[in-house]
Structures are given as structure tokens and as C-alpha cells.
Design an enzyme around this catalytic site. Structure first.
Site, mmCIF file in Angstrom:
data_model
loop_
_atom_site.group_PDB
_atom_site.id
_atom_site.type_symbol
_atom_site.label_atom_id
_atom_site.label_comp_id
_atom_site.label_asym_id
_atom_site.label_seq_id
_atom_site.Cartn_x
_atom_site.Cartn_y
_atom_site.Cartn_z
ATOM 1 N N LYS A 33 0.816 -1.223 0.000
ATOM 2 C CA LYS A 33 0.000 0.000 0.000
ATOM 3 C C LYS A 33 0.844 1.266 0.000
ATOM 4 O O LYS A 33 0.415 2.291 -0.511
ATOM 5 C CB LYS A 33 -0.969 0.003 1.188
ATOM 6 C CG LYS A 33 -2.079 -1.023 1.006
ATOM 7 C CD LYS A 33 -3.316 -0.702 1.809
ATOM 8 C CE LYS A 33 -4.438 -1.649 1.386
ATOM 9 N NZ LYS A 33 -5.677 -1.458 2.108
ATOM 10 N N LYS B 3 -5.211 -9.467 -6.478
ATOM 11 C CA LYS B 3 -6.508 -9.752 -5.842
ATOM 12 C C LYS B 3 -7.536 -8.687 -6.223
ATOM 13 O O LYS B 3 -7.179 -7.529 -6.502
ATOM 14 C CB LYS B 3 -6.369 -9.892 -4.326
ATOM 15 C CG LYS B 3 -6.184 -8.616 -3.573
ATOM 16 C CD LYS B 3 -6.441 -8.786 -2.083
ATOM 17 C CE LYS B 3 -6.442 -7.407 -1.450
ATOM 18 N NZ LYS B 3 -7.242 -7.225 -0.300
ATOM 19 N N LYS C 215 -10.821 -3.022 -3.609
ATOM 20 C CA LYS C 215 -11.581 -1.770 -3.700
ATOM 21 C C LYS C 215 -10.725 -0.665 -4.319
ATOM 22 O O LYS C 215 -11.240 0.245 -4.952
ATOM 23 C CB LYS C 215 -11.971 -1.282 -2.299
ATOM 24 C CG LYS C 215 -12.917 -2.162 -1.548
ATOM 25 C CD LYS C 215 -13.486 -1.361 -0.371
ATOM 26 C CE LYS C 215 -13.812 -2.241 0.794
ATOM 27 N NZ LYS C 215 -12.749 -2.304 1.807
HETATM 28 N N1 AQP Z 1 -10.158 -10.302 -3.249
HETATM 29 C C1 AQP Z 1 -10.562 -10.776 -2.074
HETATM 30 N N2 AQP Z 1 -10.885 -12.091 -1.942
HETATM 31 C C2 AQP Z 1 -11.308 -12.576 -0.742
HETATM 32 N N3 AQP Z 1 -11.449 -11.804 0.373
HETATM 33 C C3 AQP Z 1 -11.132 -10.491 0.280
HETATM 34 N N4 AQP Z 1 -11.162 -9.472 1.170
HETATM 35 C C4 AQP Z 1 -10.752 -8.336 0.567
HETATM 36 N N5 AQP Z 1 -10.455 -8.581 -0.717
HETATM 37 C C5 AQP Z 1 -10.682 -9.915 -0.940
HETATM 38 C C6 AQP Z 1 -11.586 -9.614 2.560
HETATM 39 O O1 AQP Z 1 -12.621 -8.675 2.809
HETATM 40 C C7 AQP Z 1 -12.565 -8.283 4.182
HETATM 41 C C8 AQP Z 1 -12.686 -6.810 4.328
HETATM 42 O O2 AQP Z 1 -11.655 -6.179 3.599
HETATM 43 P P1 AQP Z 1 -11.095 -4.769 4.037
HETATM 44 O O3 AQP Z 1 -11.945 -3.710 3.483
HETATM 45 O O4 AQP Z 1 -10.819 -4.701 5.462
HETATM 46 O O5 AQP Z 1 -9.740 -4.931 3.393
HETATM 47 P P2 AQP Z 1 -9.212 -4.227 2.252
HETATM 48 O O6 AQP Z 1 -7.863 -4.810 2.097
HETATM 49 O O7 AQP Z 1 -9.374 -2.772 2.453
HETATM 50 O O8 AQP Z 1 -10.195 -4.683 1.058
HETATM 51 P P3 AQP Z 1 -9.758 -4.436 -0.346
HETATM 52 O O9 AQP Z 1 -10.879 -4.521 -1.277
HETATM 53 O O10 AQP Z 1 -8.627 -5.335 -0.645
HETATM 54 O O11 AQP Z 1 -9.345 -2.933 -0.273
HETATM 55 P P4 AQP Z 1 -7.969 -2.321 -0.641
HETATM 56 O O12 AQP Z 1 -8.032 -2.155 -2.100
HETATM 57 O O13 AQP Z 1 -7.977 -1.019 0.099
HETATM 58 O O14 AQP Z 1 -6.889 -3.277 -0.201
HETATM 59 C C9 AQP Z 1 -11.253 -8.840 4.738
HETATM 60 O O15 AQP Z 1 -11.539 -9.982 5.525
HETATM 61 C C10 AQP Z 1 -10.476 -9.225 3.523
HETATM 62 O O16 AQP Z 1 -9.627 -10.333 3.769
#
Ligand code: AQP
Length: 331
Positions: free
Chosen positions: A111, A194, A197
Site C-alpha cells: 500500500k 486480488k 476496492k
Molecule cells: N479479493 C478478495 N478475496 C477474498 N477476500 C477479500 N477481502 C478483501 N479482498 C478480498 C476480505 O474482505 C474483508 C474486508 O476487507 P477490508 O476492506 O478490510 O480490506 P481491504 O484490504 O481494504 O479490502 P480491499 O478490497 O482489498 O481494499 P484495498 O483495495 O484497500 O486493499 C477482509 O476480511 C479481507 O480479507
């Protein structure tokens, strides 16, 4: 005694990876366990943000979670900043965690990217706040996607060291629950990344707010290879995009990849993709409809969060008092 805790950031839309990797397990667990689910707005300010978007994001995520099946009568649903114990306990645990442990966290490296010096200190200490989220409730089980495995191991190390340092078995070591056929949903544009968001390409993910046309268009455009589908999962080796779409079909239909390939093996993506889009639309359309009905009722959403925060505080405050005694802040 078991207690479940998990969280999600209010940044952007809930996507299919969040839903299949985590939220669906949360919905399942609320009937069999005491559960706390948290919209982690303290975590959201570790990256650039705007106050108005953050406020709206907390409500939208709350509406999306309820639309996905969380029932505030059967679980504790709240936002993190409303319970001050999270931030206070994080400070204590920052004095437990070691710099060397945080230096190994891959999410910070991903990140912060090339501008590590310009990243917030909060982004660096993010996994300690995450440990505090869990330990504030002495949670025993944490249902998450595969990407959170390393942070969960750190939370266990922090709990263990705190217990050892204070000589009191105060915290249970939380168990990650990484279950189901879709613990790591991949981007529709790149099978090695992966679904996320923060991916700048909206075509890389299926948002829970996407309508049927958007879902069909994104699946149609999803990256694949020219080969037909194999008749067994072993034939998906080295084909990450194909493996991802088969995994999605399996997760959405409740079948195994073997069963999916027994049906679609030998067929090209021209046949498989429309079938996948249809199944996805069937699963997501009711969630989307509930979300649309809930999202503008700010008073109702705020009331759910306020009630959830009251219940969360009632659990966390006595645990923080135990921590204060263990550390020696009070007798
Ligand atoms: N691609 C994924 N496959 C399976 N599980 C996923 N999670 C996130 N992406 C995947 C799971 O969703 C939960 C909440 O995520 P979060 O919002 O706390 O985590 P995050 O990393 O902000 O989600 P994103 O979409 O991956 O956002 P960014 O782009 O900011 O990194 C967690 O249990 C996570 O494992």
C-alpha cells in the site's frame, strides 16, 4: 467460550471478493456465535481521504452489510471510532509489538508502494490497531479473506507477548477463519492481483452495487485465455484467470470446481461467461435491491450503529480495565 470479531473498511464499494471471502462467512456465523462486526473507520484514515466521503462511506458500508444478510438483532454491528477502547488499546499494544515484526508486513509494502517515506505512520501501525480491534473483545475467531493471514499471525504474536510480559493470560490467541471456496478472489483484469476496492480499474471488480448490465459487461470483458475449459481442476494450473472464473462459479453455486468442470469442461469462455454472469446476477440482485432500499435511511443506519457501539463498549470497557491493571496503570 467463543467470540467472533471481524471488520471492513468503509472505503469504496463492497465487492464480490469481500462478500465471498469474508461477509458470507460472517452471515453464516451470526447464528451460531456471539459476533461483532465493525466498520473500521479508524483504519480508513491511514490512506488519503475526505471527511464527507468517509462519513457517507460508513453509512453505505453499514447498509451494504445489512443488505448482504447481517442482522443487527443477531450480531453487534458498529463503527470503530465510536468505541474509544480500540484506539486506547492500540497504544498499549504498540508498546508490545516490535518494529521488526511490523517491518515484515507485506500489506504496508504494497500500500505504501514506492513512496514509503510519504506513507502515514498509521498505515505502518495499521496491523497493531487491527490486533487491538480483535483483542478489545477477547475475540477467539476472526473470519477474513486470505490476504489477512499475516496480520492475524501478528495479532496472535502480540497477544502472546502481552500475556508473557504481564504474566497474566489475559488475551486468548485469536484463530483466523479463512474458509470457503473463494478466500482469495482475483481481479477480472489480472489473475495475479486480488480483487480490490482500491484497484483504479472498476472493470477489475464486481461491486455489490453493480446492476445486471454492468455485471454481464464486466464478465464478458474479463481477461481469459484462448483455450477451452479443462475437464478437471489440474488443467487450470498456470491459467489464473480461468481458475478465478471457475472458482467464482463454484462459490456462487455452492458446487466444487470438479463439479463445475464436469459440466463446462471442453467448452469455451463464450459459453461459460454468460452462464457465470447469470448466476452472479441471481445472487447479487436481491442484495442490490435491499441496499438501494436502505442506503438513504440515514436515521435508521445511524441508530443501528449507535446501538451496536453501546453493546460493543459494554464488552470492551471492562477488558480495557483489565489491561490497565495488568500493565500497572491502576491497582
Ligand atoms: N479479493 C478478495 N478475496 C477474498 N477476500 C477479500 N477481502 C478483501 N479482498 C478480498 C476480505 O474482505 C474483508 C474486508 O476487507 P477490508 O476492506 O478490510 O480490506 P481491504 O484490504 O481494504 O479490502 P480491499 O478490497 O482489498 O481494499 P484495498 O483495495 O484497500 O486493499 C477482509 O476480511 C479481507 O480479507
Amino acid at each position: 467460550m467463543t467470540r467472533v470479531f471481524s471488520g471492513i473498511q468503509p472505503t469504496g464499494n463492497l465487492h464480490l471478493g469481500n462478500y465471498l471471502g469474508a461477509i458470507r462467512n460472517w452471515v453464516r456465523m451470526q447464528d451460531s456465535h456471539e459476533c461483532l462486526f465493525c466498520v473500521v473507520d479508524l483504519h480508513a484514515i491511514t490512506m488519503p481521504y475526505t471527511p464527507a466521503t468517509l462519513r457517507a462511506g460508513v453509512r453505505e458500508m453499514t447498509a451494504a452489510l445489512i443488505a448482504s444478510g447481517l442482522d443487527p438483532a443477531r450480531c453487534i454491528l458498529f463503527n470503530q471510532s465510536a468505541v474509544r477502547v480500540h484506539a486506547e488499546l492500540a497504544w498499549v499494544l504498540m508498546c508490545t509489538a516490535r518494529v521488526g515484526w511490523l517491518n515484515r508486513m507485506t500489506q504496508f509494502k504494497e500500500k505504501s508502494g514506492k513512496d514509503r517515506e510519504g506513507a502515514s505512520v498509521g498505515l505502518y501501525t495499521y496491523p497493531v490497531l487491527q490486533a487491538a480491534d480483535i483483542l478489545a473483545y477477547k475475540a477467539t475467531h476472526v473470519p477474513v479473506g486470505d490476504d489477512q493471514k499475516q496480520h492475524l499471525e501478528l495479532a496472535r504474536d502480540i497477544a502472546q507477548k502481552f500475556n508473557t510480559d504481564t504474566g497474566i493470560e489475559l488475551f486468548p490467541l485469536p484463530e483466523p477463519v479463512i474458509e470457503g471456496p473463494a478466500t482469495r478472489v482475483m481481479s477480472l483484469r489480472d489473475g495475479s492481483a486480488k480483487m480490490s476496492k482500491s484497484d483504479p480499474s472498476d472493470a477489475a471488480r464486481i461491486n455489490l452495487t453493480d446492476n445486471a448490465d454492468a455485471i454481464a459487461a464486466k464478465i464478458k470483458r474479463a481477461k481469459t485465455d484462448p483455450e477451452p475449459l479443462p475437464s478437471e481442476p489440474a488443467g487450470l494450473a498456470g491459467r489464473p484467470e480461468a481458475a478465478n472464473l471457475v472458482g467464482l462459479m463454484a462459490a456462487l453455486t455452492g458446487q466444487t470446481p470438479d463439479q463445475i468442470l464436469a459440466t463446462y469442461g471442453g467448452q469455451g469462455f463464450g459459453q461459460f461467461k454468460p452462464a457465470l454472469a447469470e448466476v452472479m446476477i441471481d445472487v447479487l440482485a436481491p442484495i442490490n435491491a435491499r441496499f438501494t432500499a436502505l442506503r438513504d435511511d440515514h436515521a435508521a443506519l445511524d441508530a443501528v450503529l449507535a446501538h451496536g457501539a453501546d453493546r460493543a463498549r459494554a464488552i470492551a470497557e471492562p477488558i480495557l480495565a483489565e489491561v490497565h491493571r495488568a500493565v500497572g496503570f491502576r491497582g
